[in-house]
Design a protein around this motif. Sequence first.
Motif: not given
Length: 420
Positions: A156-157, A184-185, A226-229, A237-238
Motif C-alpha cells: 500500500l502507498s 482496494g483504495v 489513504t484508506l483501503f478495503l 480498514t487498512f
Amino acid sequence: MLRRSEVRLNSSIKRINMFNKIKLMRLTALFAVVSIFAACTKADDYKKYVAGGEISYPGKIDSVKISSGNNRVQLKALFLADPKVVLCKVFWNNFKDSLSIPVVKKNTVDSLTIFVPNVAEGLQSFTIYTYDKDGNRSIPVNKTGMSYGDRYKASLSNRGISLAQTGSDGVTKIDWLGMDRLTGVFATEVQYTNNSNQTVTIKVPIDATSTVLANFKTSSSMKYRTLFLPDTSCVDTFKTDFVDRYIPRYVEQDVTSTYLKNAGPFNRDTWDGSRWGTLADWISNAGAKNINSNRYGGYELRSGVGVLSFESGWGITTPVTNGLIYQTITLPAGTYSFRLNGIDQNSGGSRFISVAAGNTLPNVADITSASIAFANISDGKLDFTLTQQTTVSIGFAVSIANTGQYIKVGSVGLFKQVYL
C-alpha cells in the motif's frame, strides 16, 4: 410285468432323491445357524460402540459466513433449535489452532458474531463443530476465509498530490493524483487546523480529483493518509501512515512592467496617420499585416486610444492568415498568468494566446502541439508554470476570414505567484 432290471433302476432313483432331500435339509439348517450367529455377532458389535446409550449428534451451526480482516477473520452464524449445544469450536491451520466459544442459548434461534484472531495471512480453511455437555460433537461445517497481513500492507502507498496551496483568494485547494483501484483504495483521510485552531478531519472519496479545505489556517500543515478495503467483505480498514504536508499561501505579484513592453494602452511603431498601424516593441509577422497592401496590422487607434487589433472585412479584403504578434522574454522558474483586458471580439476563425519555448511563437496550426501552454482569446487568461529559467515567446496567434471578423484587446498583464 416289470423286468428285474427295471425294478432295480427305480429303486436306485428313489434312493438318490432321498439322499438329495436329506442333503438339502442339512444345508438349510446350517445356513440358518450361521445367519443367527452372524446376526448375534453384529448386534454384539453394535453394542460395543453404543455402550451406555445411542450416539447423539448435536445440531450443527448454520448459515456460516466468514469475512476477511487484518490478521483475523469475522465469523457469523446461527445456532438453531437444538438446546443441547453448549460449546462451539473453530479449527484452522490444519487443526493446529482453535478457538472455543461457550454457548448459552436464550432463544430458539441465536446468532453468533465473533472474531477469530491470529489467523496467518492468506486463504485459510476453517472447520466448525458444536458440542453438547457430554462432549458429543456435531458433523463438521467447513468454510474458507481470507486474512490480510504484512504482505498486503507492504503493497500500500499514500495517494499522491500534484498541487496543494492557498491561493491569493484565500482558498486552500489540494489537487490529487490518481491511484490503481485494484489495490482496494477507496478514500483519503485529511486532518488540518482551521482558523479557530480546531482540528478538522474529512474523508475524500477516491473519485475526487481535488479538495477544498474550508477555513484552513493560512501557511500551516495538514496531514493525510489513504484508506483501503482489499475486498468487499473485509471488516477492517487498512491505512497508510500519516504524511505531513505544508501548504504555502501565495499572492500574485504584477510583473508586467518587469518583463513586457508596451502592454497597453498600446503605442504604435508605424502608422497610416489615421487609424491603422503596427505595434511598438512587439514582433508582428507578415500574416498579421493585412491592411493597406500589407503595410499595417496589429495596431488600431480606437476612440483616441491605441489597442491591439486583428480585423478583416468592411473594405479590408485581405484575411488574417497565421497572424502572429508576440514578445520574446526570459522568465525565472515559477507559475505565471498572462491576462487580457478590454477584450472586444466576435466569433470565427482560430484565436489563440500562447507561450512557447524559444524565440518565435508557433504557427496557428502548431499551437496545440508546440506550446508550453495555450488558451482561446475568449478565455481572457493563460496560466503556465516554468520549472527553470526559460526564454519564451508569448502572445497571439490568429487566423480570421475577411467577412467582418475582428479582435480588439485594450491591454495585457503578466502576474507571478509569490509564496509567503
